[in-house]
Design a protein around this motif. Structure first.
Motif, PDB file in Angstrom:
ATOM      1  N   TYR A   1     138.278  36.867  91.642  1.00  0.00           N
ATOM      2  CA  TYR A   1     138.357  36.130  90.386  1.00  0.00           C
ATOM      3  C   TYR A   1     138.879  37.002  89.244  1.00  0.00           C
ATOM      4  CZ  TYR A   1     136.534  31.751  92.101  1.00  0.00           C
ATOM      5  OH  TYR A   1     136.404  30.554  92.765  1.00  0.00           O
ATOM      6  N   ASN A   2     138.610  38.285  89.283  1.00  0.00           N
ATOM      7  CA  ASN A   2     139.227  39.183  88.300  1.00  0.00           C
ATOM      8  C   ASN A   2     140.745  39.156  88.433  1.00  0.00           C
ATOM      9  OD1 ASN A   2     136.815  39.987  87.166  1.00  0.00           O
ATOM     10  ND2 ASN A   2     136.621  41.826  88.425  1.00  0.00           N
ATOM     11  N   TRP A   3     141.209  39.112  89.682  1.00  0.00           N
ATOM     12  CA  TRP A   3     142.649  39.053  89.931  1.00  0.00           C
ATOM     13  C   TRP A   3     143.207  37.684  89.557  1.00  0.00           C
ATOM     14  CZ3 TRP A   3     145.666  37.126  94.441  1.00  0.00           C
ATOM     15  CH2 TRP A   3     147.006  37.574  94.407  1.00  0.00           C
ATOM     16  N   PHE A   4     142.534  36.627  89.952  1.00  0.00           N
ATOM     17  CA  PHE A   4     142.982  35.274  89.620  1.00  0.00           C
ATOM     18  C   PHE A   4     143.116  35.088  88.110  1.00  0.00           C
ATOM     19  CE2 PHE A   4     140.795  33.426  93.663  1.00  0.00           C
ATOM     20  CZ  PHE A   4     141.859  33.870  94.439  1.00  0.00           C
ATOM     21  N   ASN A   5     142.145  35.618  87.367  1.00  0.00           N
ATOM     22  CA  ASN A   5     142.152  35.428  85.912  1.00  0.00           C
ATOM     23  C   ASN A   5     143.355  36.059  85.246  1.00  0.00           C
ATOM     24  OD1 ASN A   5     139.790  33.904  85.783  1.00  0.00           O
ATOM     25  ND2 ASN A   5     138.471  35.700  85.607  1.00  0.00           N
ATOM     26  N   SER A   6     143.926  37.073  85.876  1.00  0.00           N
ATOM     27  CA  SER A   6     145.119  37.704  85.301  1.00  0.00           C
ATOM     28  C   SER A   6     146.322  36.761  85.331  1.00  0.00           C
ATOM     29  CB  SER A   6     145.445  39.005  86.048  1.00  0.00           C
ATOM     30  OG  SER A   6     145.884  38.739  87.375  1.00  0.00           O
ATOM     31  N   PHE A   7     146.282  35.735  86.184  1.00  0.00           N
ATOM     32  CA  PHE A   7     147.386  34.783  86.285  1.00  0.00           C
ATOM     33  C   PHE A   7     147.210  33.587  85.346  1.00  0.00           C
ATOM     34  CE2 PHE A   7     147.685  37.026  90.307  1.00  0.00           C
ATOM     35  CZ  PHE A   7     149.057  37.159  90.493  1.00  0.00           C
ATOM     36  N   ILE A   8     145.983  33.318  84.928  1.00  0.00           N
ATOM     37  CA  ILE A   8     145.737  32.099  84.147  1.00  0.00           C
ATOM     38  C   ILE A   8     145.312  32.406  82.717  1.00  0.00           C
ATOM     39  CG2 ILE A   8     145.222  30.689  86.166  1.00  0.00           C
ATOM     40  CD1 ILE A   8     142.243  31.060  85.564  1.00  0.00           C
ATOM     41  N   SER A   9     145.711  33.562  82.216  1.00  0.00           N
ATOM     42  CA  SER A   9     145.347  33.935  80.847  1.00  0.00           C
ATOM     43  C   SER A   9     146.064  33.058  79.815  1.00  0.00           C
ATOM     44  CB  SER A   9     145.674  35.418  80.600  1.00  0.00           C
ATOM     45  OG  SER A   9     147.055  35.667  80.844  1.00  0.00           O
ATOM     46  N   GLU A  10     147.270  32.579  80.150  1.00  0.00           N
ATOM     47  CA  GLU A  10     147.997  31.730  79.219  1.00  0.00           C
ATOM     48  C   GLU A  10     147.424  30.313  79.234  1.00  0.00           C
ATOM     49  OE1 GLU A  10     152.142  31.896  80.063  1.00  0.00           O
ATOM     50  OE2 GLU A  10     152.273  34.071  79.851  1.00  0.00           O
ATOM     51  N   SER A  11     147.527  29.624  78.103  1.00  0.00           N
ATOM     52  CA  SER A  11     146.872  28.324  77.932  1.00  0.00           C
ATOM     53  C   SER A  11     147.400  27.240  78.869  1.00  0.00           C
ATOM     54  CB  SER A  11     147.021  27.856  76.480  1.00  0.00           C
ATOM     55  OG  SER A  11     148.394  27.721  76.142  1.00  0.00           O
ATOM     56  N   ASN A  12     148.651  27.353  79.328  1.00  0.00           N
ATOM     57  CA  ASN A  12     149.231  26.287  80.155  1.00  0.00           C
ATOM     58  C   ASN A  12     149.066  26.534  81.653  1.00  0.00           C
ATOM     59  OD1 ASN A  12     151.066  28.442  80.219  1.00  0.00           O
ATOM     60  ND2 ASN A  12     152.774  27.076  80.675  1.00  0.00           N
ATOM     61  N   CYS A  13     148.229  27.484  82.025  1.00  0.00           N
ATOM     62  CA  CYS A  13     148.035  27.826  83.444  1.00  0.00           C
ATOM     63  C   CYS A  13     146.684  27.316  83.949  1.00  0.00           C
ATOM     64  CB  CYS A  13     148.120  29.340  83.638  1.00  0.00           C
ATOM     65  SG  CYS A  13     149.740  30.034  83.248  1.00  0.00           S
ATOM     66  N   ARG A  14     146.664  26.882  85.217  1.00  0.00           N
ATOM     67  CA  ARG A  14     145.432  26.427  85.848  1.00  0.00           C
ATOM     68  C   ARG A  14     145.354  26.987  87.270  1.00  0.00           C
ATOM     69  NH1 ARG A  14     144.985  25.428  81.359  1.00  0.00           N
ATOM     70  NH2 ARG A  14     144.291  23.530  80.298  1.00  0.00           N
ATOM     71  N   LEU A  15     144.127  27.267  87.696  1.00  0.00           N
ATOM     72  CA  LEU A  15     143.884  27.739  89.053  1.00  0.00           C
ATOM     73  C   LEU A  15     143.161  26.654  89.832  1.00  0.00           C
ATOM     74  CD1 LEU A  15     143.768  30.112  91.177  1.00  0.00           C
ATOM     75  CD2 LEU A  15     141.462  30.546  90.287  1.00  0.00           C
ATOM     76  N   LEU A  16     143.670  26.317  91.010  1.00  0.00           N
ATOM     77  CA  LEU A  16     143.007  25.362  91.887  1.00  0.00           C
ATOM     78  C   LEU A  16     142.332  26.108  93.025  1.00  0.00           C
ATOM     79  CD1 LEU A  16     145.711  22.540  92.280  1.00  0.00           C
ATOM     80  CD2 LEU A  16     144.173  23.018  90.365  1.00  0.00           C
ATOM     81  N   THR A  17     141.138  25.687  93.373  1.00  0.00           N
ATOM     82  CA  THR A  17     140.466  26.209  94.561  1.00  0.00           C
ATOM     83  C   THR A  17     140.132  25.018  95.459  1.00  0.00           C
ATOM     84  OG1 THR A  17     138.178  26.057  93.762  1.00  0.00           O
ATOM     85  CG2 THR A  17     139.442  28.025  93.129  1.00  0.00           C
ATOM     86  N   ALA A  18     139.907  25.299  96.747  1.00  0.00           N
ATOM     87  CA  ALA A  18     139.738  24.217  97.730  1.00  0.00           C
ATOM     88  C   ALA A  18     138.279  23.936  98.050  1.00  0.00           C
ATOM     89  CB  ALA A  18     140.509  24.559  98.995  1.00  0.00           C
ATOM     90  N   HIS A  19     137.377  24.211  97.117  1.00  0.00           N
ATOM     91  CA  HIS A  19     135.973  23.864  97.344  1.00  0.00           C
ATOM     92  C   HIS A  19     135.836  22.360  97.526  1.00  0.00           C
ATOM     93  CE1 HIS A  19     135.516  27.803  95.254  1.00  0.00           C
ATOM     94  NE2 HIS A  19     134.507  27.927  96.118  1.00  0.00           N
ATOM     95  N   HIS A  20     135.012  21.940  98.486  1.00  0.00           N
ATOM     96  CA  HIS A  20     134.853  20.521  98.782  1.00  0.00           C
ATOM     97  C   HIS A  20     133.382  20.125  98.701  1.00  0.00           C
ATOM     98  CE1 HIS A  20     133.634  22.003 102.723  1.00  0.00           C
ATOM     99  NE2 HIS A  20     134.789  22.670 102.793  1.00  0.00           N
ATOM    100  N   LEU A  21     133.087  18.877  99.047  1.00  0.00           N
ATOM    101  CA  LEU A  21     131.726  18.344  98.905  1.00  0.00           C
ATOM    102  C   LEU A  21     130.706  19.146  99.705  1.00  0.00           C
ATOM    103  CD1 LEU A  21     129.733  16.222  97.923  1.00  0.00           C
ATOM    104  CD2 LEU A  21     130.438  14.757  99.829  1.00  0.00           C
ATOM    105  N   ASP A  22     131.056  19.526 100.928  1.00  0.00           N
ATOM    106  CA  ASP A  22     130.108  20.288 101.750  1.00  0.00           C
ATOM    107  C   ASP A  22     129.788  21.637 101.121  1.00  0.00           C
ATOM    108  OD1 ASP A  22     131.363  18.222 103.462  1.00  0.00           O
ATOM    109  OD2 ASP A  22     130.078  19.085 105.020  1.00  0.00           O
TER     110      ASP A  22
END
Length: 439
Positions: free
Chosen positions: A104-125
């Motif tokens: 997540y430290n690494w992921f956050n470096s990609f989404i610091s700008e306001s127009n960026c979003r990170l998707l993860t594949a967490h599901h109901l289970d």
């Protein structure tokens, strides 16, 4: 599943259209399914893959698999490798905690700008498993609401899809994915819950997962309701006294229901496990303190003062060999100026005035310490500076910033408070030091 995903996009994620989308992708069936769904709905996305170096050659083969997948589907790919075991040992955390922190430290470096979003594949289970993990460890209402769909710039589009739906979609679309064999090891709590506890509960009640999902939604609604009430309370009763400082009436705070108090105190990083200690603090005497990770709470009669803890480096003593002298420290500015006459001086706590002729330069300016004493103006004997600060009703927060002036081993002034009787000025003095404090 695709039609359900399209409907979800229309109702929940219409804002995807103008955002730069990143996908956390492991190569497993969940994240590969999410990428397939994004491609099927013409949503461009960039792949982010972490190689934790935990499964020997399999970890490297996962990385190669993602690189080839990205190339085949014309998707940008970023990969990174971590020495996860070394990080875990250094920081004294579990492998799972280490991997989460690193990614997540690494992921956050990609989404610091306001127009960026990170998707993860967490599901109901995953959300249901998290419910049981939190339940076993002890948690608040919020902890029993599962994994949220949104968390700032992180979005989980599959959170309402079951593992069964994902498996069916994988089979129907012949999606190739990588299998992590560690997912089948019951030594991890999440895997034990997944393989043993949940299947057992499913035999005890029809549509167990569906019913639990509905219960979690109800808990989430309750949590949001309490959160709204806590925010209303905060706006009505908390007074901002300075930057990152607040005050509130002690009795108003202590009269709140414990569940509401838990939410009221969340912005100050007070954990549920600390509530008992905090309630005891509210019943204690003036001058008592309570600390969360980031805030200091001080009881001042019927008022609770709240100050953000500023983790600054300790003040280093400075030598004053000539005048004028100026010091800037935190929010303080201290100026020492030479005056050629004592005429017209009005004696106050700020500025202070010293007889320059009675001093021996260099002077030392430093923060006061436990045991420091001074002979205050008009007194025959010395007095502990700590007692002087208590008499002046200086708060614990402000006490930390109090500076003293010392002439060799003798304290000649407490800046903004008092001077020493030994260095007072008279009408005959024609060489004076003015000490001015600006906060």
């Amino acid at each position: 599943m695709l039609e359900k995903f399209k409907s979800l996009l229309k109702n929940e994620f219409d804002h995807f259209k103008d955002k730069k989308i990143f996908l956390a992708i492991s190569g497993g069936k969940d994240s590969m399914t999410l990428s397939h769904l994004l491609l099927a709905t013409n949503i461009k996305h960039t792949l982010l893959h972490c190689n934790f170096k935990l499964r020997e050659n399999d970890s490297d083969e996962d990385e190669s698999f993602i690189l080839n997948y990205g190339k085949k589907n014309n998707l940008p790919v970023y990969t990174i490798s971590f020495d996860t075991k070394a990080y875990a040992n250094k920081n004294k955390v579990s492998i799972q905690e280490a991997a989460r922190s690193l990614r997540y430290n690494w992921f956050n470096s990609f989404i610091s700008e306001s127009n960026c979003r990170l998707l993860t594949a967490h599901h109901l289970d995953d959300s249901i498993e998290t419910f049981f993990i939190n339940l076993l460890r002890g948690t608040s209402i919020e902890g029993l609401s599962g994994i949220p769909m949104y968390n700032d710039k992180i979005i989980r589009p599959l959170i309402h899809f079951s593992q069964e739906e994902i498996i069916d979609y994988v089979k129907a679309n012949q999606i190739i994915f990588r299998q992590d064999e560690s997912n089948f090891e019951d030594k991890y709590l999440r895997n034990d819950i997944r393989h043993n506890i949940i299947p057992l509960l499913e035999t005890k009640g029809e549509k167990f997962k569906v019913k639990l999902a509905q219960t979690m939604e109800s808990i989430k609604s309750s949590s949001l309701f309490i959160e709204e009430k806590a925010l209303e309370f905060f706006k009505e009763h908390f007074i901002k006294t300075a930057e990152n400082s607040f005050s509130i009436d002690k009795n108003t705070l202590s009269n709140q229901a414990q569940i509401l108090l838990e939410y009221i105190l969340k912005p100050f990083n007070i954990q549920r496990s600390q509530l008992k200690s905090f309630n005891q603090f509210l019943k204690s005497k003036t001058g008592s303190s309570f600390y969360s990770h980031d805030f200091h709470f001080l009881l001042n009669r019927d008022i609770v003062e709240i100050h953000k803890i500023i983790k600054d480096t300790p003040f280093e003593p400075r030598e004053i060999s000539q005048l004028p002298f100026q010091l800037k420290d935190k929010n303080q500015e201290i100026t020492l100026t030479k005056l050629n006459s004592s005429e017209g001086i009005i004696y106050t706590n700020n500025p202070l005035y010293l007889n320059l002729n009675s001093l021996k330069l260099p002077l030392i300016i430093r923060t006061w310490e436990k045991g420091d004493r001074i002979q205050p103006l008009g007194m025959k004997g010395s007095k502990l500076i700590s007692d002087i600060l208590i008499d002046k009703k200086i708060s614990l927060v402000d006490k930390k910033n109090i500076k003293i002036l010392a002439d060799q081993n003798t304290i000649v002034a407490v800046v903004g408070i008092c001077i020493s009787e030994k260095h007072k000025i008279t009408s005959q003095i024609n060489s004076v030091v003015e000490i001015l404090l600006n906060n």
